[in-house]
Design a protein around this motif. Structure first.
Motif, short mmCIF file in Angstrom:
data_model
loop_
_atom_site.label_atom_id
_atom_site.label_comp_id
_atom_site.label_asym_id
_atom_site.label_seq_id
_atom_site.Cartn_x
_atom_site.Cartn_y
_atom_site.Cartn_z
N VAL A 40 26.70 32.00 52.75
CA VAL A 40 27.90 32.72 52.32
C VAL A 40 28.86 32.76 53.50
CG1 VAL A 40 28.82 34.91 51.49
CG2 VAL A 40 26.58 34.12 50.70
N ASP A 62 36.42 37.52 56.87
CA ASP A 62 37.09 38.17 55.75
C ASP A 62 36.93 37.38 54.46
OD1 ASP A 62 37.95 40.14 57.44
OD2 ASP A 62 39.87 39.16 57.87
N LYS A 63 36.82 38.10 53.36
CA LYS A 63 36.79 37.46 52.05
C LYS A 63 38.20 36.97 51.70
CE LYS A 63 33.10 40.54 50.43
NZ LYS A 63 32.72 41.55 49.42
N LYS A 72 41.46 37.05 49.90
CA LYS A 72 42.21 38.10 49.20
C LYS A 72 42.97 37.50 48.03
CE LYS A 72 42.64 41.08 53.23
NZ LYS A 72 43.56 41.79 54.16
N VAL A 120 38.81 29.58 48.15
CA VAL A 120 37.40 29.93 48.13
C VAL A 120 36.54 28.69 48.34
CG1 VAL A 120 35.51 30.81 46.70
CG2 VAL A 120 37.75 31.94 46.65
N LYS A 143 36.41 27.58 51.94
CA LYS A 143 35.59 28.43 52.80
C LYS A 143 34.10 28.14 52.61
CE LYS A 143 36.53 32.31 54.36
NZ LYS A 143 36.75 33.73 54.72
N GLY A 158 35.68 34.09 40.86
CA GLY A 158 35.30 33.71 42.22
C GLY A 158 33.87 33.25 42.37
N HIS A 174 31.77 38.37 44.03
CA HIS A 174 32.05 39.55 44.86
C HIS A 174 31.68 39.34 46.32
CE1 HIS A 174 27.76 40.55 44.94
NE2 HIS A 174 27.72 40.39 43.63
N ASP A 175 30.90 38.28 46.59
CA ASP A 175 30.58 37.95 47.99
C ASP A 175 31.67 37.09 48.64
OD1 ASP A 175 28.20 39.32 47.90
OD2 ASP A 175 26.99 37.55 47.43
N LEU A 176 32.61 36.62 47.82
CA LEU A 176 33.59 35.67 48.32
C LEU A 176 35.04 36.14 48.23
CD1 LEU A 176 32.06 32.50 46.62
CD2 LEU A 176 31.87 33.12 49.04
N VAL A 177 35.36 36.99 47.27
CA VAL A 177 36.76 37.39 47.08
C VAL A 177 36.88 38.91 47.04
CG1 VAL A 177 37.27 35.29 45.79
CG2 VAL A 177 36.64 37.36 44.55
N THR A 178 38.08 39.37 47.31
CA THR A 178 38.41 40.79 47.21
C THR A 178 39.86 40.93 46.78
OG1 THR A 178 38.40 42.92 48.39
CG2 THR A 178 39.12 40.99 49.63
#
Length: 283
Positions: free
Chosen positions: A69, A73-74, A76, A91, A94, A114, A131-135
């Motif tokens: 992972v 920072d995720k 945004k 995404v 990354k 995501g 949820h582990d990748l985006v916010t």
């Protein structure tokens, strides 16, 4: 050897009753060959064999690769449930950078929320939850602040309360659509803006130049416009005016003594002439 041990345990577990007790006779031995074939040797020397293909299978690419992972920072995004194509690509980049050893032919796809699926050449897959990748973006992310019109202050290191209020007003004016909750300004001109969702943005005075030192003459000095605050130019003008007024009044005031003296002298001379004529007649 570790793989053989795992096969042995699997065979032992498969030969237990509902209470967890082995159904094989005491003294039974289980051996695993290099090809995965399992030989069960009983205490009397008799044997059973289980072909390797029934107890083992080759690992898939997904088994061989534990996806990493991305750290930091995720990504945004505006809406975590509906990513745009650009956000999906961010995404994907990354995840790709965090997993440089993926086999050739591996593909990475990013879902609307995501969630990212890594598909290997053999068709096996690994998945990283969205949820582990985006916010979601905060108000501070959505509304980059414009520092607004620079405020002239007397001392940039010691702003007065009035000057601090001017900075606040300048920032609100320059960001009319931003959901700003509060603005605080310290004596050095540093600003912290808190948005409606609680996120914050800081503007440092030395970086954003929203506070500038007033140039000489641009700020009104105490007493300006009063007798005690006249400039040199104003004083010079008053002195000139006073001198002109004095000159205008001289014929009416300062010149009067000279006029009387002249008239008196003429009278004395006239009387002298009269006396001279009288003397000539007598002679």
């Amino acid at each position: 050897d570790d793989e053989k041990s795992e096969v042995t345990k699997a065979v032992e577990n498969a030969n237990k009753d509902e209470h967890g007790k082995s159904t094989l006779p005491d003294g039974t031995e289980i051996t695993v060959g290099d090809n995965g074939n399992v030989t069960i040797t009983y205490p009397d020397g008799s044997k059973n064999t289980i072909p390797g293909d029934q107890v083992i299978e080759g690992k898939s690419d997904a088994d061989k690769h534990e996806p990493t992972v991305p750290g930091g920072d995720k990504v945004k995004v505006d809406d975590p449930n509906k990513l745009t194509d650009d956000e999906k690509n961010a995404v994907k980049d990354k995840v790709d950078q965090a997993n440089p050893t993926l086999p050739d032919g591996t593909t990475i796809t990013v879902g609307d929320d995501g969630t990212t699926t890594i598909t290997y050449p053999d068709g096996s897959t690994n998945t990283i939850p969205g949820h582990d990748l985006v916010t979601g973006k905060t108000d501070a992310d959505k509304y980059p602040l414009n520092p607004g019109q620079a405020v002239d202050v007397v001392d940039p290191n010691h702003l007065t309360q009035a000057e601090q209020d001017q900075v606040k007003e300048a920032i609100r004016t320059a960001n009319p659509t931003a959901p700003i909750a509060t603005i605080t300004v310290d004596a050095a001109g540093n600003v912290q803006v808190t948005f409606a969702d609680g996120s914050t943005t800081t503007l440092q005075a030395n970086l954003h130049k929203h506070v500038t030192e007033a140039t000489t003459g641009s700020a009104t000095k105490p007493g300006a416009g009063t007798n005690g605050g006249q400039t040199k130019g104003a004083m010079a003008t008053n002195q000139t005016a006073t001198k002109q007024q004095t000159q205008q009044h001289l014929p009416q005031t300062g010149d009067q003594p000279a006029t009387w003296a002249m008239l008196s002298g003429l009278g004395v001379a006239f009387l002298g002439l009269l006396g001279l004529k009288k003397k000539k007649r007598e002679d």
